[in-house]
Structure formats: structure tokens, C-alpha cells
Write a protein that holds these residues in place. Structure first.
Motif, PDB file in Angstrom:
ATOM      1  N   ALA A   1       9.918  32.689   4.557  1.00 40.97           N
ATOM      2  CA  ALA A   1      10.281  31.690   3.545  1.00 40.97           C
ATOM      3  C   ALA A   1      10.973  30.493   4.191  1.00 40.97           C
ATOM      4  CB  ALA A   1      11.174  32.318   2.485  1.00 40.97           C
ATOM      5  N   ALA A   2      11.882  30.767   5.166  1.00 40.43           N
ATOM      6  CA  ALA A   2      12.578  29.682   5.856  1.00 40.43           C
ATOM      7  C   ALA A   2      11.598  28.867   6.697  1.00 40.43           C
ATOM      8  CB  ALA A   2      13.689  30.249   6.730  1.00 40.43           C
ATOM      9  N   GLU A   3      10.679  29.544   7.383  1.00 41.03           N
ATOM     10  CA  GLU A   3       9.717  28.825   8.214  1.00 41.03           C
ATOM     11  C   GLU A   3       8.790  27.968   7.355  1.00 41.03           C
ATOM     12  OE1 GLU A   3       7.534  30.135  12.072  1.00 41.03           O
ATOM     13  OE2 GLU A   3       6.216  30.690  10.403  1.00 41.03           O
ATOM     14  N   ASP A   4       8.398  28.479   6.197  1.00 37.72           N
ATOM     15  CA  ASP A   4       7.533  27.700   5.315  1.00 37.72           C
ATOM     16  C   ASP A   4       8.217  26.408   4.861  1.00 37.72           C
ATOM     17  OD1 ASP A   4       5.402  29.421   5.503  1.00 37.72           O
ATOM     18  OD2 ASP A   4       5.873  30.514   3.660  1.00 37.72           O
ATOM     19  N   LEU A   5       9.518  26.494   4.580  1.00 43.76           N
ATOM     20  CA  LEU A   5      10.258  25.278   4.219  1.00 43.76           C
ATOM     21  C   LEU A   5      10.272  24.294   5.385  1.00 43.76           C
ATOM     22  CD1 LEU A   5      13.353  26.791   2.355  1.00 43.76           C
ATOM     23  CD2 LEU A   5      11.377  25.646   1.313  1.00 43.76           C
ATOM     24  N   MET A   6      10.532  24.814   6.592  1.00 40.32           N
ATOM     25  CA  MET A   6      10.592  23.954   7.770  1.00 40.32           C
ATOM     26  C   MET A   6       9.241  23.289   8.038  1.00 40.32           C
ATOM     27  SD  MET A   6       9.561  23.798  11.188  1.00 40.32           S
ATOM     28  CE  MET A   6       9.262  25.486  11.731  1.00 40.32           C
ATOM     29  N   LEU A   7       8.163  24.086   7.999  1.00 40.81           N
ATOM     30  CA  LEU A   7       6.843  23.532   8.267  1.00 40.81           C
ATOM     31  C   LEU A   7       6.457  22.481   7.230  1.00 40.81           C
ATOM     32  CD1 LEU A   7       4.921  26.806   9.228  1.00 40.81           C
ATOM     33  CD2 LEU A   7       5.624  24.976  10.781  1.00 40.81           C
ATOM     34  N   ALA A   8       6.772  22.761   5.971  1.00 38.65           N
ATOM     35  CA  ALA A   8       6.415  21.820   4.904  1.00 38.65           C
ATOM     36  C   ALA A   8       7.130  20.487   5.070  1.00 38.65           C
ATOM     37  CB  ALA A   8       6.741  22.423   3.546  1.00 38.65           C
ATOM     38  N   MET A   9       8.330  20.512   5.657  1.00 37.73           N
ATOM     39  CA  MET A   9       9.067  19.265   5.832  1.00 37.73           C
ATOM     40  C   MET A   9       8.566  18.441   7.018  1.00 37.73           C
ATOM     41  SD  MET A   9      10.979  19.049   3.236  1.00 37.73           S
ATOM     42  CE  MET A   9      12.223  17.808   3.563  1.00 37.73           C
ATOM     43  N   ARG A  10       7.547  18.923   7.718  1.00 34.00           N
ATOM     44  CA  ARG A  10       6.842  18.091   8.700  1.00 34.00           C
ATOM     45  C   ARG A  10       5.873  17.149   8.007  1.00 34.00           C
ATOM     46  NH1 ARG A  10       6.639  19.381  14.228  1.00 34.00           N
ATOM     47  NH2 ARG A  10       4.726  18.147  14.235  1.00 34.00           N
ATOM     48  N   MET A  11       5.617  17.396   6.716  1.00 32.52           N
ATOM     49  CA  MET A  11       4.635  16.611   5.989  1.00 32.52           C
ATOM     50  C   MET A  11       5.308  15.674   4.999  1.00 32.52           C
ATOM     51  SD  MET A  11       1.510  19.232   5.443  1.00 32.52           S
ATOM     52  CE  MET A  11       0.438  17.796   5.326  1.00 32.52           C
ATOM     53  N   ALA A  12       4.646  14.551   4.729  1.00 29.35           N
ATOM     54  CA  ALA A  12       5.236  13.552   3.846  1.00 29.35           C
ATOM     55  C   ALA A  12       5.464  14.096   2.447  1.00 29.35           C
ATOM     56  CB  ALA A  12       4.334  12.318   3.781  1.00 29.35           C
TER      57      ALA A  12
ATOM     58  N   GLU B   1      21.047  20.109   0.016  1.00 33.49           N
ATOM     59  CA  GLU B   1      22.092  19.145  -0.344  1.00 33.49           C
ATOM     60  C   GLU B   1      22.767  18.601   0.913  1.00 33.49           C
ATOM     61  OE1 GLU B   1      22.500  17.897  -3.167  1.00 33.49           O
ATOM     62  OE2 GLU B   1      21.327  19.272  -4.422  1.00 33.49           O
ATOM     63  N   GLU B   2      23.016  19.473   1.890  1.00 30.95           N
ATOM     64  CA  GLU B   2      23.613  19.017   3.154  1.00 30.95           C
ATOM     65  C   GLU B   2      22.693  18.013   3.857  1.00 30.95           C
ATOM     66  OE1 GLU B   2      24.591  22.220   5.772  1.00 30.95           O
ATOM     67  OE2 GLU B   2      25.496  23.416   4.162  1.00 30.95           O
ATOM     68  N   LEU B   3      21.405  18.345   3.924  1.00 35.93           N
ATOM     69  CA  LEU B   3      20.455  17.453   4.592  1.00 35.93           C
ATOM     70  C   LEU B   3      20.341  16.119   3.864  1.00 35.93           C
ATOM     71  CD1 LEU B   3      17.734  20.132   5.426  1.00 35.93           C
ATOM     72  CD2 LEU B   3      19.156  18.906   7.089  1.00 35.93           C
ATOM     73  N   ALA B   4      20.441  16.151   2.541  1.00 33.69           N
ATOM     74  CA  ALA B   4      20.408  14.912   1.766  1.00 33.69           C
ATOM     75  C   ALA B   4      21.626  14.052   2.059  1.00 33.69           C
ATOM     76  CB  ALA B   4      20.308  15.221   0.276  1.00 33.69           C
ATOM     77  N   ALA B   5      22.795  14.712   2.177  1.00 34.92           N
ATOM     78  CA  ALA B   5      24.027  13.978   2.479  1.00 34.92           C
ATOM     79  C   ALA B   5      23.950  13.298   3.845  1.00 34.92           C
ATOM     80  CB  ALA B   5      25.220  14.924   2.419  1.00 34.92           C
TER      81      ALA B   5
ATOM     82  N   VAL C   1      16.784  14.024   4.178  1.00 32.67           N
ATOM     83  CA  VAL C   1      15.808  14.331   3.130  1.00 32.67           C
ATOM     84  C   VAL C   1      16.217  13.593   1.862  1.00 32.67           C
ATOM     85  CG1 VAL C   1      15.353  16.631   4.102  1.00 32.67           C
ATOM     86  CG2 VAL C   1      17.012  16.384   2.249  1.00 32.67           C
ATOM     87  N   ALA C   2      15.263  13.455   0.958  1.00 36.13           N
ATOM     88  CA  ALA C   2      15.545  12.825  -0.337  1.00 36.13           C
ATOM     89  C   ALA C   2      14.796  13.599  -1.411  1.00 36.13           C
ATOM     90  CB  ALA C   2      15.097  11.367  -0.329  1.00 36.13           C
ATOM     91  N   HIS C   3      15.364  13.599  -2.627  1.00 41.86           N
ATOM     92  CA  HIS C   3      14.746  14.324  -3.738  1.00 41.86           C
ATOM     93  C   HIS C   3      14.233  13.320  -4.762  1.00 41.86           C
ATOM     94  CE1 HIS C   3      14.568  16.872  -7.407  1.00 41.86           C
ATOM     95  NE2 HIS C   3      14.156  17.774  -6.540  1.00 41.86           N
ATOM     96  N   GLU C   4      12.942  13.442  -5.082  1.00 41.06           N
ATOM     97  CA  GLU C   4      12.370  12.559  -6.094  1.00 41.06           C
ATOM     98  C   GLU C   4      11.132  13.215  -6.695  1.00 41.06           C
ATOM     99  OE1 GLU C   4      11.384   8.901  -4.204  1.00 41.06           O
ATOM    100  OE2 GLU C   4      10.000   9.800  -2.776  1.00 41.06           O
ATOM    101  N   ASN C   5      10.979  13.026  -7.980  1.00 42.32           N
ATOM    102  CA  ASN C   5       9.806  13.539  -8.700  1.00 42.32           C
ATOM    103  C   ASN C   5       9.558  15.025  -8.448  1.00 42.32           C
ATOM    104  OD1 ASN C   5       9.276  10.904  -9.691  1.00 42.32           O
ATOM    105  ND2 ASN C   5       8.163  10.406  -7.816  1.00 42.32           N
ATOM    106  N   GLY C   6      10.637  15.779  -8.440  1.00 42.09           N
ATOM    107  CA  GLY C   6      10.506  17.227  -8.321  1.00 42.09           C
ATOM    108  C   GLY C   6      10.163  17.740  -6.942  1.00 42.09           C
ATOM    109  N   ARG C   7      10.398  16.919  -5.914  1.00 44.39           N
ATOM    110  CA  ARG C   7      10.093  17.344  -4.544  1.00 44.39           C
ATOM    111  C   ARG C   7      11.189  16.896  -3.598  1.00 44.39           C
ATOM    112  NH1 ARG C   7       4.533  18.732  -4.521  1.00 44.39           N
ATOM    113  NH2 ARG C   7       4.739  19.272  -2.333  1.00 44.39           N
ATOM    114  N   TRP C   8      11.425  17.694  -2.568  1.00 46.50           N
ATOM    115  CA  TRP C   8      12.247  17.286  -1.435  1.00 46.50           C
ATOM    116  C   TRP C   8      11.312  16.768  -0.345  1.00 46.50           C
ATOM    117  CZ3 TRP C   8      17.406  16.915  -1.562  1.00 46.50           C
ATOM    118  CH2 TRP C   8      18.119  17.670  -2.505  1.00 46.50           C
TER     119      TRP C   8
END
Length: 371
Positions: free
Chosen positions: A299-310, A334-338, A342-349
Motif C-alpha cells: 500500500a505504501a509503495e503504491d502511494l509512492m509510485l503513484a506520486m511519480r505521475m502527474a 498533510e506534512e508533505l503539503a506543508a 504535494v497539493a490537494h485538488e479535485n479529490g486528488r493528491w
């Protein structure tokens, strides 16, 4: 163990006309008529047929011939490989089939033949359109050869990708920008941009240690990546992955499979295979397990891999990860946003430009959710 069907196939071709000074890939420079290449291709054909008989190729959506330099095999060997693929998995137009090529070994006759045999995407290792920069890298082609290779590819292929590098010793900001502009002007539909990395044990590494070559400048590389973004987005390309830009509809489906956790099969020397089911994800190379992840780590790796994409990750995926890992998932975003990564918009990070530039910090924080 039972595993989900493979969606992507990677065929490793570990041969080149010469090894570049920065290369640490599992490749070797051999003569074009070397029997070593014949034996390797014969073994790879046998592997393709075996995995087909075992029912492992039926769900494939992408194929990628990488290396090394697949085009260096020559047409006779490539025909054997591609014919075996066609018989084993129905290499239809719906399957994205990419082949890497270097300018010195890509010809118009080869372009015509591989197109007829089912390849529908070419990725050309140009690196630069500046002869002085190419000489520093130790490439076997010059700028005119790169231009001719792109033109040859376009006699059959609409889907042509160009690889470029930045941060090369002696490469000015103007030289790099001109190379990006030239890739656009030549009609590439996909451009990947990679900063030079000095890998241990390479000729470049030894040159740095002897004081004969400067280490890459992180700030200069960041400026180059920003220049690439400016040129490519200004020309209508979209940055869909940390290092890659494409015209709409020309994103690499094979690379996207890696970043979305799709199971993939690797055939050939040092190729990696990733198998998974709901509880476990394993990566195997040459019969050795190099990664063995449980459900939390997956689950953690999937989050990391997905954040390589726009497109990043949708809230639903974050919630699923939270259910597997725990409430600290939300806190990490939240930490990464601070930090502005990362940024949160339209239901996505989504990753920000700063997040892509500071990828080690972004990806490391997400992997740390399940060490």
C-alpha cells in the motif's frame, strides 16, 4: 504462489556497440557478428515460448524491448524475437510494443521491418543534439545521425519518443534547451529528460574521483528540468510522469504500468519480474528475490509510485491505504503539503514541481509509512 495476471512484458537486450562513460546498466559491448548475441536471442525465444505455454502471456497489454540497445541486434535476430512474440501472444495493434533504438543502429529498412512485425512505438536514445556533448558522453552517434534516426523512424511510426540528458559536463543551459527545442521541431510525440547521475564504478565516477570531471550541479540540473518543462508544455506536451512528457494520447502505457502497480514479467539476463496478489508482492531477478512486500508495504509503495505521475492519487486510494496501514497515512500527506511537495485538488493528491525536484524526500516519506 497464485498471482495476478502479468500486464506488461519486458525483454532485456544486454548488448551495445560500446558502453558509455556514465552507464552502469547490465550490458556489454560485443562485435555485431558475435555468436554471443545469437545464443542469447535463441535463449530468449525459448523463454518466450515457455512462458506462453505456461499461460503467462495471455493478459499482456504492453511489451518493451529495452537494454542495452535492441536495434544493435540487427534485423535477423529481431525478426526471430518479434516472430516468437507474435506466435506466443498475438502482437496486435492494441498491444503497445516499444523498442529502444540508438541512432547508429537504426535504419529505414529496419524501421519498415519491425513495424511490419508488430512494433508500434520507438524510443530513441538521442541524449543531446550537440556534438560536443555527445563526445563527452562517449556516444556512438553524432547530432546529424540522431536527426536521421528520428526521420527514419517517422517513415512508419507516429509514436516516436526521444530521450535527452541534462547536467552533462560542458553542457550549457543554452545547449540543453536547444536539444529540447530540436526534439519538438523534429516531431517527437514523447520526450523523456533525465539528469546525469554519476554511478559508482563507472568511468565517469573514476574521472570525478581523479578530479578530471566535475560532479553534477543539482541546481543546474533543476534549472534544466524547469527549462524542459517550459519548452515542452509551451509546445503542447503534457508532463504525465516525473521525467516524461507526451503529446495527448502518446503517454507510455508500459511505463505507466510500472507506476500503477501492474504485475510485469521480465525475460532475459538481469530482467526483473514483479508478481503480486492481495497479500504479497515479490520482485525476482535471476531467480533471486530482491523485494518481498506484505500488504502494508504494498500500500505504501503504491502511494509512492503513484506520486511519480502527474495525476497522483485519488482520495479513495489514500483511504484504502489508511485502512491497511493506519491513520498516519493522512498525516504524511498533510506534512508533505506543508512542505510544498504535494497539493490537494479535485479529490486528488498530486506532486508539485517542487515535489518532483525533491523526489527523494517525497517518495521516502511515503515508503516510511511501512518500512
Amino acid at each position: 504462489m497464485p498471482h495476478d495476471p502479468y500486464k506488461a512484458l519486458y525483454l532485456h537486450i544486454p548488448f551495445c556497440v560500446r558502453r558509455c562513460g556514465y552507464c552502469d546498466f547490465a550490458t556489454s559491448a560485443v562485435e555485431r557478428d558475435s555468436p554471443v548475441m545469437d545464443e542469447y536471442v535463441e535463449s530468449l525465444v525459448m523463454d518466450i515460448r515457455r512462458t506462453s505455454r505456461e499461460g503467462e502471456l495471455g493478459a499482456l497489454e504492453t511489451v518493451y524491448l529495452g537494454g542495452g540497445t535492441p536495434s544493435y541486434l540487427g534485423m535477423s535476430r529481431l525478426s526471430s524475437l518479434l516472430y516468437a512474440l507474435s506466435l506466443s501472444m498475438h502482437l496486435t495493434p492494441e498491444v503497445e510494443c516499444t523498442m529502444e533504438a540508438n541512432p547508429e543502429s537504426l535504419t529505414e529498412p529496419m524501421v519498415r521491418d519491425i513495424w511490419a512485425l508488430g512494433v508500434n512505438r520507438l524510443s530513441i536514445g538521442v541524449q543531446s543534439f550537440d556534438d560536443e556533448v555527445l563526445a563527452v558522453l562517449g556516444r556512438a552517434h553524432d547530432a546529424d545521425g540522431a536527426r536521421r534516426a528520428v526521420a527514419a523512424a517517422q517513415t512508419r511510426f507516429e509514436n516516436v519518443s526521444v530521450d535527452l540528458m541534462c547536467g552533462i559536463p560542458g553542457q550549457s543551459a543554452e545547449s540543453f534547451r536547444r536539444s529540447v527545442e530540436e526534439a519538438v521541431a523534429l516531431g517527437a510525440t514523447h520526450v523523456s529528460v533525465y539528469p546525469l547521475t554519476i554511478e559508482p564504478g563507472t568511468p565517469f565516477d573514476r574521472a570525478v574521483l581523479r578530479g578530471e570531471m566535475p560532479e553534477p550541479d543539482d541546481d543546474a540540473e533543476a534549472e534544466a528540468m524547469e527549462a524542459a518543462r517550459e519548452v515542452l508544455e509551451g509546445a503542447g506536451f503534457c508532463r504525465y510522469e516525473v521525467a516524461s512528457y507526451a503529446r495527448p494520447g502518446f503517454e507510455s502505457r508500459h511505463n505507466t504500468a510500472y507506476w500503477t502497480g501492474a504485475p510485469y514479467l521480465g525475460l532475459g539476463r538481469f530482467a526483473v519480474t514483479m508478481t503480486q496478489n492481495a497479500e504479497r508482492r515479490m520482485r525476482v531477478q535471476d531467480g533471486q528475490v530482491i523485494d518481498d512486500l506484505d500488504a502494508r508495504q504494498m500500500a505504501a509503495e503504491d502511494l509512492m509510485l503513484a506520486m511519480r505521475m502527474a495525476r497522483g492519487v485519488e482520495d479513495a486510494q489514500v483511504e484504502r491505504a489508511r485502512g491497511v496501514i493506519g491513520p498516519e497515512v493522512a498525516g504524511a500527506f498533510e506534512e508533505l503539503a506543508a512542505l510544498g511537495l504535494v497539493a490537494h485538488e479535485n479529490g486528488r493528491w498530486r506532486p508539485t514541481d517542487l515535489g518532483w525536484l525533491c523526489g527523494n524526500e517525497l517518495y521516502g516519506r511515503l515508503l516510511d509509512l511501512a518500512p
